[in-house]
Design an enzyme around this catalytic site. Structure first.
Site, PDB file in Angstrom:
ATOM      1  N   LYS A 192       0.833  -1.201   0.000  1.00 50.69           N
ATOM      2  CA  LYS A 192       0.000   0.000   0.000  1.00 50.69           C
ATOM      3  C   LYS A 192       0.876   1.263   0.000  1.00 50.69           C
ATOM      4  CE  LYS A 192      -4.040  -2.092   0.091  1.00 50.69           C
ATOM      5  NZ  LYS A 192      -3.714  -3.490   0.345  1.00 50.69           N
TER       6      LYS A 192
HETATM    7  C1  LIG Z   1      -9.558  -2.674  -1.285  1.00 49.09           C
HETATM    8  C2  LIG Z   1      -8.977  -3.388  -0.101  1.00 49.09           C
HETATM    9  N1  LIG Z   1      -9.688  -3.450   1.029  1.00 49.09           N
HETATM   10  C3  LIG Z   1      -9.215  -4.059   2.130  1.00 49.09           C
HETATM   11  C4  LIG Z   1      -7.983  -4.657   2.128  1.00 49.09           C
HETATM   12  C5  LIG Z   1      -7.516  -5.376   3.359  1.00 49.09           C
HETATM   13  O1  LIG Z   1      -6.389  -4.785   3.909  1.00 49.09           O
HETATM   14  P1  LIG Z   1      -5.363  -5.659   4.801  1.00 49.09           P
HETATM   15  O2  LIG Z   1      -4.565  -6.497   3.873  1.00 49.09           O
HETATM   16  O3  LIG Z   1      -4.554  -4.618   5.502  1.00 49.09           O
HETATM   17  O4  LIG Z   1      -6.183  -6.465   5.732  1.00 49.09           O
HETATM   18  C6  LIG Z   1      -7.194  -4.631   0.986  1.00 49.09           C
HETATM   19  C7  LIG Z   1      -5.870  -5.273   0.983  1.00 49.09           C
HETATM   20  O5  LIG Z   1      -5.344  -5.698   0.017  1.00 49.09           O
HETATM   21  C8  LIG Z   1      -7.710  -3.977  -0.163  1.00 49.09           C
HETATM   22  O6  LIG Z   1      -6.994  -3.941  -1.293  1.00 49.09           O
END
Ligand SMILES: Cc1ncc(COP(=O)(O)O)c(C=O)c1O
Length: 401
Positions: A192
């Site tokens: 990210k």
């Molecule tokens: C659009 C979106 N929402 C939620 C998430 C979830 O984040 P995390 O991996 O920090 O749990 C991601 C992760 O790839 C994502 O791309």
């Protein structure tokens, strides 16, 4: 033949500097590895960066979405609208509360659920059971947040902003400012915009909601003496609060983020503007270099009034016209040292959701999926590496000739 790059280029990765390492080491040498001062420091810095009043750090972007869904009291009998084109987490958290999904289609040129797609999904469902809307700022762009909020009407909007820390929209809007959403969530997974290892936040301008989110993050318990229910247990014989006492008033989880993660996140946040500027410059280079590969290879269409921070660089390739399968193109790129990924298989096509809701047709998401390929984009990538990626893609597809 273009010379091979010096290193493998993944589709995304973190950039960690000595300052980040020092910030983490400082926490490791200190007293508090978790629930210490770095958590509040990180939350405060994100409040400043987004313009929203309350930030609740939690263990991942998924946990952030889960806490948001719980704080809205979603449950059995309720539904939430989620675009079909997103990561699993956006929808799964809704199911984890017992509520059901209404999948909305997306614009096949941007991958975004806009106001029109949201209205269509609400009309198609027509059950009156929808209790929330979760738009997703795919790749870093956002569909006009004011129009989405208008299409949502009285329904609370939770923006999954996990791709879009640093994105600006409209006149003076910042993703994360919660102007058009009751809550927004971010992720600090290493691919990210900023990395904390794992980590996320829920952001809101609603103080009561923030308090609830903090409680849900910590087992549903409170140490706030004013809100204790069991006075008989909370106080000693003189009516003074028992120092060890805490109360659990609702069902919660441990979704806390450690000081170790927060120290890294805080250090990275200090570089947010630089990271965004580099991403924007690399995207501009990709756009420019890809022009000769059109119409076979095209970038995402750009949303008006949005200055994205660009989590992903996604191209749309007409594999049917090319006469080559996507897997073959990916394999050739990998041989050349270029990592790619597909974001995303639409959720209604995932076995779990297909079994639950049956076959459905969401043509925008399906066309997008058939064509999408995420090319490398990360902060210490160079413009020469972007040129190498495009030249290699041109050679493999024959699009440039
Ligand atoms: C659009 C979106 N929402 C939620 C998430 C979830 O984040 P995390 O991996 O920090 O749990 C991601 C992760 O790839 C994502 O791309």
């Amino acid at each position: 033949m273009t010379p091979p790059p010096r290193r493998f280029l993944p589709y995304g990765r973190q950039q960690i500097g000595d300052d980040d390492v020092a910030a983490v080491a400082q926490v490791l040498r200190g007293d508090a590895l978790t629930t210490g001062p770095k958590v509040a420091d990180f939350e405060q810095a994100l409040s400043h960066a987004t313009g929203a009043s309350h930030v609740v750090a939690c263990s991942s972007g998924t946990a952030a979405l889960h806490l948001a869904a719980m704080a809205l009291d979603l449950g059995p009998g309720d539904k939430a609208v989620v675009p079909a084109l997103t990561f699993l987490a956006t929808a799964n958290v809704v199911r984890l509360t017992g509520a059901e999904l209404v999948f909305a289609d997306v614009d096949p040129a941007t991958g975004l659920m806009g106001a029109q797609e949201l209205s269509t999904a609400l009309a198609r469902d027509g059950s009156g059971q929808v209790k929330a809307v979760f738009p997703v700022h795919y790749a870093g762009q956002c569909a006009a947040p004011d129009k989405l909020a208008a299409a949502a009407g009285d329904l609370p909007v939770v923006a999954d902003s996990c791709h879009a820390l640093g994105t600006a929209y409209g006149s003076g809007g910042r993703v994360g400012d919660c102007r058009h959403a009751i809550m927004e969530t971010f992720s600090f997974h290493p691919v990210k915009i900023i990395a904390a290892g794992e980590g996320g936040v829920v952001i809101t301008n609603d103080g009561e909601l923030a308090q609830r989110l903090r409680r849900l993050r910590n087992h549903g318990m409170t140490r706030d003496t004013d809100s204790f229910i069991r006075d008989d247990l909370a106080c000693d014989g003189k009516g003074e609060p028992n120092p060890w006492y805490y109360e659990m008033v609702e069902l919660g989880l441990n979704c806390r983020l450690s000081d170790i993660h927060c120290a890294l996140g805080l250090s990275q946040l200090g570089k947010l503007d630089t990271f965004c500027a580099v991403r924007r410059a690399l995207v501009a280079r990709y756009d420019e270099k890809l022009v000769p590969l059109a119409p076979l290879v095209r970038p995402l269409s750009r949303v008006a009034d949005c200055d994205p921070a660009w989590h992903l660089y996604v191209v749309r390739i007409d594999f049917a016209v090319l006469g080559m399968e996507r897997a073959a193109v990916m394999a050739r790129l990998k041989e050349a040292g270029i990592g790619t990924q597909v974001h995303y298989l639409p959720l209604h096509m995932q076995p779990y959701y297909r079994d639950r809701y049956g076959e459905m047709s969401l043509p925008g998401a399906e066309v997008f999926y058939q064509q999408a390929l995420s090319l490398p984009l990360f902060p210490d990538m160079t413009e020469e590496e972007v040129e190498y990626v495009v030249a290699t893609l041109g050679e493999i597809t024959g699009a440039a000739t």
